[in-house]
Design an enzyme around this catalytic site. Structure first.
Site, PDB file in Angstrom:
ATOM      1  N   HIS A 176      47.242  35.885 -32.179  1.00  0.00           N
ATOM      2  CA  HIS A 176      47.918  37.176 -32.039  1.00  0.00           C
ATOM      3  C   HIS A 176      48.490  37.291 -30.619  1.00  0.00           C
ATOM      4  O   HIS A 176      47.775  37.132 -29.633  1.00  0.00           O
ATOM      5  CB  HIS A 176      46.912  38.293 -32.317  1.00  0.00           C
ATOM      6  CG  HIS A 176      47.490  39.661 -32.403  1.00  0.00           C
ATOM      7  ND1 HIS A 176      48.099  40.160 -33.546  1.00  0.00           N
ATOM      8  CD2 HIS A 176      47.548  40.670 -31.486  1.00  0.00           C
ATOM      9  CE1 HIS A 176      48.498  41.407 -33.319  1.00  0.00           C
ATOM     10  NE2 HIS A 176      48.192  41.737 -32.083  1.00  0.00           N
ATOM     11  N   HIS A 232      53.175  40.586 -32.113  1.00  0.00           N
ATOM     12  CA  HIS A 232      53.116  42.048 -32.250  1.00  0.00           C
ATOM     13  C   HIS A 232      53.995  42.658 -31.162  1.00  0.00           C
ATOM     14  O   HIS A 232      53.644  42.640 -29.989  1.00  0.00           O
ATOM     15  CB  HIS A 232      51.639  42.474 -32.098  1.00  0.00           C
ATOM     16  CG  HIS A 232      51.402  43.946 -32.142  1.00  0.00           C
ATOM     17  ND1 HIS A 232      50.206  44.518 -31.772  1.00  0.00           N
ATOM     18  CD2 HIS A 232      52.204  44.980 -32.536  1.00  0.00           C
ATOM     19  CE1 HIS A 232      50.279  45.838 -31.911  1.00  0.00           C
ATOM     20  NE2 HIS A 232      51.480  46.141 -32.371  1.00  0.00           N
ATOM     21  N   ASP A 286      44.044  46.144 -35.819  1.00  0.00           N
ATOM     22  CA  ASP A 286      44.248  45.732 -34.433  1.00  0.00           C
ATOM     23  C   ASP A 286      43.719  46.779 -33.458  1.00  0.00           C
ATOM     24  O   ASP A 286      44.258  47.884 -33.370  1.00  0.00           O
ATOM     25  CB  ASP A 286      45.751  45.497 -34.200  1.00  0.00           C
ATOM     26  CG  ASP A 286      46.048  44.883 -32.845  1.00  0.00           C
ATOM     27  OD1 ASP A 286      45.104  44.543 -32.114  1.00  0.00           O
ATOM     28  OD2 ASP A 286      47.246  44.752 -32.531  1.00  0.00           O
ATOM     29  N   SER A 322      43.445  37.802 -30.141  1.00  0.00           N
ATOM     30  CA  SER A 322      44.570  38.226 -29.301  1.00  0.00           C
ATOM     31  C   SER A 322      44.467  37.602 -27.918  1.00  0.00           C
ATOM     32  O   SER A 322      43.493  37.844 -27.189  1.00  0.00           O
ATOM     33  CB  SER A 322      44.585  39.750 -29.169  1.00  0.00           C
ATOM     34  OG  SER A 322      45.467  40.099 -28.118  1.00  0.00           O
ATOM     35  N   MET A 325      54.391  43.784 -24.742  1.00  0.00           N
ATOM     36  CA  MET A 325      54.496  45.198 -24.336  1.00  0.00           C
ATOM     37  C   MET A 325      55.610  45.349 -23.313  1.00  0.00           C
ATOM     38  O   MET A 325      55.680  44.565 -22.362  1.00  0.00           O
ATOM     39  CB  MET A 325      53.185  45.646 -23.698  1.00  0.00           C
ATOM     40  CG  MET A 325      51.980  45.460 -24.597  1.00  0.00           C
ATOM     41  SD  MET A 325      50.486  45.970 -23.743  1.00  0.00           S
ATOM     42  CE  MET A 325      49.248  45.571 -24.962  1.00  0.00           C
ATOM     43  N   ASP A 355      50.551  39.719 -28.072  1.00  0.00           N
ATOM     44  CA  ASP A 355      50.904  41.120 -27.829  1.00  0.00           C
ATOM     45  C   ASP A 355      52.009  41.239 -26.788  1.00  0.00           C
ATOM     46  O   ASP A 355      51.802  40.910 -25.620  1.00  0.00           O
ATOM     47  CB  ASP A 355      49.671  41.882 -27.322  1.00  0.00           C
ATOM     48  CG  ASP A 355      48.689  42.168 -28.443  1.00  0.00           C
ATOM     49  OD1 ASP A 355      49.107  42.740 -29.462  1.00  0.00           O
ATOM     50  OD2 ASP A 355      47.510  41.804 -28.295  1.00  0.00           O
ATOM     51  N   MET A 368      46.981  50.144 -36.346  1.00  0.00           N
ATOM     52  CA  MET A 368      46.432  50.202 -34.989  1.00  0.00           C
ATOM     53  C   MET A 368      45.159  51.049 -35.021  1.00  0.00           C
ATOM     54  O   MET A 368      45.201  52.221 -35.406  1.00  0.00           O
ATOM     55  CB  MET A 368      47.435  50.810 -34.014  1.00  0.00           C
ATOM     56  CG  MET A 368      48.673  49.967 -33.748  1.00  0.00           C
ATOM     57  SD  MET A 368      48.347  48.263 -33.258  1.00  0.00           S
ATOM     58  CE  MET A 368      47.335  48.479 -31.801  1.00  0.00           C
ATOM     59  N   MET A 417      55.314  45.498 -29.252  1.00  0.00           N
ATOM     60  CA  MET A 417      55.138  46.914 -28.860  1.00  0.00           C
ATOM     61  C   MET A 417      56.283  47.229 -27.908  1.00  0.00           C
ATOM     62  O   MET A 417      56.091  47.437 -26.701  1.00  0.00           O
ATOM     63  CB  MET A 417      53.768  47.098 -28.198  1.00  0.00           C
ATOM     64  CG  MET A 417      52.632  47.065 -29.212  1.00  0.00           C
ATOM     65  SD  MET A 417      51.034  46.762 -28.448  1.00  0.00           S
ATOM     66  CE  MET A 417      51.071  44.978 -28.386  1.00  0.00           C
TER      67      MET A 417
HETATM   68  C1  DX5 Z   1      46.524  46.674 -28.178  1.00  0.00           C
HETATM   69  C2  DX5 Z   1      46.906  45.310 -28.714  1.00  0.00           C
HETATM   70  C3  DX5 Z   1      45.749  44.587 -29.298  1.00  0.00           C
HETATM   71  C4  DX5 Z   1      44.707  44.221 -28.290  1.00  0.00           C
HETATM   72  C5  DX5 Z   1      43.393  44.210 -28.966  1.00  0.00           C
HETATM   73  O1  DX5 Z   1      47.632  47.342 -27.750  1.00  0.00           O
HETATM   74  O2  DX5 Z   1      47.883  45.418 -29.715  1.00  0.00           O
HETATM   75  O3  DX5 Z   1      46.160  43.438 -30.019  1.00  0.00           O
HETATM   76  O4  DX5 Z   1      44.916  42.962 -27.709  1.00  0.00           O
HETATM   77  O5  DX5 Z   1      42.422  44.044 -28.015  1.00  0.00           O
HETATM   78  P1  DX5 Z   1      40.931  44.504 -28.254  1.00  0.00           P
HETATM   79  O6  DX5 Z   1      40.406  43.669 -29.389  1.00  0.00           O
HETATM   80  O7  DX5 Z   1      40.278  44.194 -26.951  1.00  0.00           O
HETATM   81  O8  DX5 Z   1      40.945  45.961 -28.582  1.00  0.00           O
HETATM   82 ZN    ZN Z   2      48.243  43.630 -31.082  1.00  0.00          ZN
END
Ligand code: DX5
Ligand code: ZN
Length: 217
Positions: free
Chosen positions: A34, A67, A176, A9, A38, A36, A138, A69
């Protein structure tokens, strides 16, 4: 048990050196990248959006596993496809018409993923499983990297794997949050296919070596 698909990620990458970090992933044993996204509403944090995804895609030589969110993800699916997404994952908790959303993702030519928060039971996907290419379990509450792994995830992986086997679907199970070399073997044994790792990779002294270590599990 086959080798895991490794999806580091970039949330844990150095944003001021994203090109360098994406090139490191290109030259590593990572399978996917990956990404992310948000929105500060679905999760209590804002990461980055479409232009940064495009910038990552410009340098990436591996599929982008995006991903989302975000609330009402349907509004942005096309934009993220344009920004390079090959896997597009939406949250079950953010989709009122999940079946419609999944069909739309597929019509864009992307793999359709559904992410479940730690409190969401895998049985809720029973009626859509045949339409889902990937379920992202998750293993932390989404919103931040660097959190500790929630142990109940192993049970969820096992339950989901049973459901997948019973329906004959070829859905991949992605994990994840808080993934590291300690929990990865147990996750693979329980039935996981894809491991996302942020901090464990990027905060290590040798990120490419750490990716190799996860790949060898
Ligand atoms: C969390 C994200 C993850 C995050 C994982 O909300 O969706 O993808 O980047 O990071 P680590 O591996 O540090 O938990
Ligand atoms: Zn993620």
């Amino acid at each position: 048990m086959s080798a895991p698909i490794i999806a580091p990620s970039v949330l844990a990458a150095d944003f001021a050196n994203l090109q360098r970090d994406v090139e490191m992933l290109n030259n590593s044993q990572a399978d996917w990248i990956h990404v992310d996204i948000m929105d500060g509403i679905f999760v209590p944090n804002i990461s980055f959006g479409i232009p940064v995804c495009q910038a990552i895609d410009k340098h990436a030589q591996k599929p982008l596993d995006v991903h989302l969110m975000i609330e009402q993800p349907d509004r942005y699916l096309e934009a993220f496809k344009e920004a390079g997404a090959e896997v597009l994952t939406v949250h079950y908790e953010a989709c009122t018409h999940l079946h419609r959303t999944l069909q739309f993702i597929k019509s864009l030519g992307c793999k359709a993923g559904v992410a479940l928060n730690p409190h969401t039971n895998v049985q809720l996907l029973k009626d859509t499983l045949a339409d889902i290419d990937l379920v992202c379990l998750m293993s932390v509450n989404p919103g931040f990297g660097g959190q500790s792994f929630i142990e109940n995830t192993y049970n969820k992986v096992k339950d989901l794997k049973e459901m997948i086997n019973a329906t004959g679907a070829d859905t991949l199970i992605e994990i994840d949050g808080g993934v590291n070399a300690q929990n990865a073997p147990k996750l693979m044994e329980a039935g996981a296919d894809v491991l996302v790792a942020g901090s464990f990779v990027f905060k290590s002294a040798d990120p490419a070596g750490t990716i190799g270590e996860l790949k060898a599990i």
